[in-house]
Design an enzyme around this catalytic site. Sequence first.
Site, PDB file in Angstrom:
ATOM      1  N   ARG A   1       0.903  -1.148  -0.036  1.00 34.25           N
ATOM      2  CA  ARG A   1       0.022  -0.049  -0.046  1.00 34.25           C
ATOM      3  C   ARG A   1       0.803   1.356   0.079  1.00 34.25           C
ATOM      4  O   ARG A   1       0.280   2.114  -0.501  1.00 34.25           O
ATOM      5  CB  ARG A   1      -1.144   0.051   1.127  1.00 34.25           C
ATOM      6  CG  ARG A   1      -0.334  -0.176   2.529  1.00 34.25           C
ATOM      7  CD  ARG A   1      -1.445  -0.239   3.565  1.00 34.25           C
ATOM      8  NE  ARG A   1      -0.866  -0.526   5.067  1.00 34.25           N
ATOM      9  CZ  ARG A   1      -1.414  -0.096   5.978  1.00 34.25           C
ATOM     10  NH1 ARG A   1      -2.191   0.986   6.191  1.00 34.25           N
ATOM     11  NH2 ARG A   1      -0.793  -0.397   7.212  1.00 34.25           N
TER      12      ARG A   1
ATOM     13  N   SER B   1      -5.164   4.889   5.378  1.00 37.13           N
ATOM     14  CA  SER B   1      -5.031   3.291   5.175  1.00 37.13           C
ATOM     15  C   SER B   1      -4.580   2.854   4.229  1.00 37.13           C
ATOM     16  O   SER B   1      -3.602   2.005   3.991  1.00 37.13           O
ATOM     17  CB  SER B   1      -6.134   2.595   5.825  1.00 37.13           C
ATOM     18  OG  SER B   1      -6.810   2.705   7.079  1.00 37.13           O
TER      19      SER B   1
ATOM     20  N   GLU C   1     -18.948   4.035  -0.616  1.00 36.15           N
ATOM     21  CA  GLU C   1     -17.955   3.290  -1.632  1.00 36.15           C
ATOM     22  C   GLU C   1     -18.910   3.334  -3.068  1.00 36.15           C
ATOM     23  O   GLU C   1     -18.181   3.414  -4.056  1.00 36.15           O
ATOM     24  CB  GLU C   1     -17.736   2.051  -1.342  1.00 36.15           C
ATOM     25  CG  GLU C   1     -16.787   1.873  -0.117  1.00 36.15           C
ATOM     26  CD  GLU C   1     -17.809   2.090   1.106  1.00 36.15           C
ATOM     27  OE1 GLU C   1     -18.728   1.934   1.141  1.00 36.15           O
ATOM     28  OE2 GLU C   1     -17.034   2.067   2.296  1.00 36.15           O
TER      29      GLU C   1
ATOM     30  N   PHE D   1     -14.275  -3.673   0.931  1.00 37.33           N
ATOM     31  CA  PHE D   1     -15.491  -2.655   0.793  1.00 37.33           C
ATOM     32  C   PHE D   1     -15.460  -2.051  -0.717  1.00 37.33           C
ATOM     33  O   PHE D   1     -16.688  -1.729  -1.086  1.00 37.33           O
ATOM     34  CB  PHE D   1     -15.113  -1.222   1.545  1.00 37.33           C
ATOM     35  CG  PHE D   1     -15.214  -1.657   3.223  1.00 37.33           C
ATOM     36  CD1 PHE D   1     -15.831  -2.383   3.795  1.00 37.33           C
ATOM     37  CD2 PHE D   1     -14.188  -1.108   3.876  1.00 37.33           C
ATOM     38  CE1 PHE D   1     -15.845  -2.873   5.233  1.00 37.33           C
ATOM     39  CE2 PHE D   1     -14.068  -1.231   5.391  1.00 37.33           C
ATOM     40  CZ  PHE D   1     -15.010  -2.140   5.881  1.00 37.33           C
TER      41      PHE D   1
ATOM     42  N   HIS E   1      -5.457  -3.730   1.965  1.00 35.98           N
ATOM     43  CA  HIS E   1      -5.901  -4.733   3.107  1.00 35.98           C
ATOM     44  C   HIS E   1      -6.495  -5.974   2.618  1.00 35.98           C
ATOM     45  O   HIS E   1      -7.408  -6.540   3.392  1.00 35.98           O
ATOM     46  CB  HIS E   1      -6.765  -4.119   4.195  1.00 35.98           C
ATOM     47  CG  HIS E   1      -6.263  -3.002   4.987  1.00 35.98           C
ATOM     48  ND1 HIS E   1      -5.666  -1.808   4.435  1.00 35.98           N
ATOM     49  CD2 HIS E   1      -5.755  -2.751   6.298  1.00 35.98           C
ATOM     50  CE1 HIS E   1      -4.950  -0.952   5.036  1.00 35.98           C
ATOM     51  NE2 HIS E   1      -5.142  -1.419   6.267  1.00 35.98           N
TER      52      HIS E   1
ATOM     53  N   ASP F   1      -7.557  -7.675  12.300  1.00 37.01           N
ATOM     54  CA  ASP F   1      -8.812  -7.028  12.357  1.00 37.01           C
ATOM     55  C   ASP F   1     -10.248  -8.332  12.038  1.00 37.01           C
ATOM     56  O   ASP F   1     -11.229  -8.111  12.315  1.00 37.01           O
ATOM     57  CB  ASP F   1      -9.028  -6.340  10.731  1.00 37.01           C
ATOM     58  CG  ASP F   1      -8.721  -4.826  11.259  1.00 37.01           C
ATOM     59  OD1 ASP F   1      -8.527  -4.452  12.280  1.00 37.01           O
ATOM     60  OD2 ASP F   1      -8.430  -4.080  10.284  1.00 37.01           O
TER      61      ASP F   1
ATOM     62  N   ARG G   1      -1.891  -4.705   3.566  1.00 29.73           N
ATOM     63  CA  ARG G   1      -1.785  -4.134   4.792  1.00 29.73           C
ATOM     64  C   ARG G   1      -0.455  -4.103   5.392  1.00 29.73           C
ATOM     65  O   ARG G   1       0.393  -3.305   5.472  1.00 29.73           O
ATOM     66  CB  ARG G   1      -2.898  -4.419   5.976  1.00 29.73           C
ATOM     67  CG  ARG G   1      -2.385  -3.576   7.164  1.00 29.73           C
ATOM     68  CD  ARG G   1      -3.439  -4.244   8.261  1.00 29.73           C
ATOM     69  NE  ARG G   1      -3.274  -3.290   9.536  1.00 29.73           N
ATOM     70  CZ  ARG G   1      -2.302  -3.520  10.176  1.00 29.73           C
ATOM     71  NH1 ARG G   1      -1.355  -4.235  10.275  1.00 29.73           N
ATOM     72  NH2 ARG G   1      -2.526  -2.607  11.343  1.00 29.73           N
TER      73      ARG G   1
END
Lengths: 275, 309
Positions: free
Chosen positions: B5, B31, B52, B77, B102, B110, B160
């Site tokens: 990322r 993020s 989104e 998402f 991620h 998570d 991530r």
Amino acid sequence: MSMSSTELQELARKCRVEIVKMVYRAQAGHPGGSLSEIDLIAALYANYLRVKPGSPDWEDRDRFILSKGHASPGMYAILAEMGFISKQDLESYRVLGGVCQGHVDMKWCPGVDFSAGSLGMGLSFGMGCAISGRLKGSERQIFVMLGDGEIQEGSVWEAAMAAKHHELGNLKVILDRNRIQNDDFCETQMRMFDIPAKWKAFGWSVKEINGHDMDEIVEGLDFLKNTNDNPAILIAHTVKGKGVSYMEDNPSFHGAAPNDEQFAVAMAELGEVVN
Amino acid sequence: MAATRDGYGQALLDLAVNEKVVVLEADLGKSTKSLHFRKQFPERTISCGIGEQNMLLTAAGLASSGFIPFASTFAIFTERAFEQMRNGVARPNLAVHLCGSHGGTHTGTDGSSAQSIEDLAIFRTLPNVVVLHPCDDVSTRLLTIQLADLSQPSYTRTARNKTPVMYDGRESEIEIGKGVVLQEGTDVAIIACGVMVSESMKAAEQLTSQGISATVIDMHTIKPLDEELITKVAKSCGTIVTAEDHNIIGGLGGAVAEFLSSNIPTPLERVGVKDRFGESGQADEMLELMEISSPHIVSAAIRAINRKK
């Protein structure tokens, strides 16, 4: 040159005839929402939109986004009247290879700015067009037509919130409040209570009109055109199937074609002589 | 060690000289790493809030007006906006570049709600959409920069957590649609993507100690698939292992299986998440739990070799 109310009414009448013919020929399609929206669209194209039928991709044009893309016959009819497509092209509605796809499609039809067909998408797309105009310092205005049933889609409200957040004064919505959706009356399917209050609460400028009264339509479109410091919505109270007696306010004609007999009645009522 | 990322965030800064490049965020710019662009170019960064669906279509509207939008959120998402990607982006072939960070079980603590294991599969089914899953920050940066020249939309999965840097001096070989042979061997070809590329290199090392010579390919582009390279290694090695931090259904393994079975039938072992959801755990613990870490690639390679005629 601006058309008078009488001229606009005649333009809309001609479009109504083509709408019914398209759906009749295809024996499929959506006449109800096309007939409810057409007075608004006809006036918009004739007197307001800065577009060039000869160069549909002119970068600085105003955009018209038909988010309720099933009501495509209405849009095709006015595109043909304006010269974006030919009258002959209208015969390609729902026909393999035709420019007039079942739902309006920017890849297929000149003058179409957005590929629709899935509800709740046009306002977000319009937001992108509005931000583009701002970034480029363009005067272009973005008009998005939503159906009333369509605003049951949650993503419409994501866009409504975002448009105000970004203060998109060049973004304008026309809501075709015809009170009917696919299965039945909106009131039965999903009650929406105070629609103007909802948009006001999202920070939008709101005006309501009778969507079949040309003088009110002109007043309403003037309001949209001249409201440039805030996103604005024109809530047009309309009658689904307007102009054809048996289609009016009749949920059965949201997405159904007239038979031979019904077609003849429609043509007579719309003042069209058919051989 | 670096996270892919970060490569994405860096690439956006590299691309900023092109004034057509705009960035869209859905409250996860910190993020996904688009925040660096936002800080320097706030006027070209569009906050879409936690929305989104609206983000994808706002990007489509921008693309239709000549801009080059880069939109990002968590991989999981992006899936909420799948139909927007399908109907509003892919169908009209608008060059919107969507990045899902991620991705995979490697995302870790998570838990399963955040661990997208199906993103590569679903976006791969959309006509016109290029699908990328780079393995390190260097290649992510270079591939993201290349996206700006595409005339079609794309989906890129980043991760991530930090992984080893795989490219040091071989940057010129990184090109959308071309797999990279990181190590050449003769007994088995391991085709991997994302965080599994470094695991595959570890596996190759373990195989060497057992006297087995393995080819390792970084297949950063899942679509269009580098069929020429797969054909080449299917012939030279005679057996193939795929490795991905993704469901074994529909991702890299699925794509390679489809190609091989129709064109050059070759024994294939797929290392991936075995059609199950994850749970909370550290990245390395997740690879172990999902049975996709390097020892599992080694076992798969041995199975694949035993299946050769």
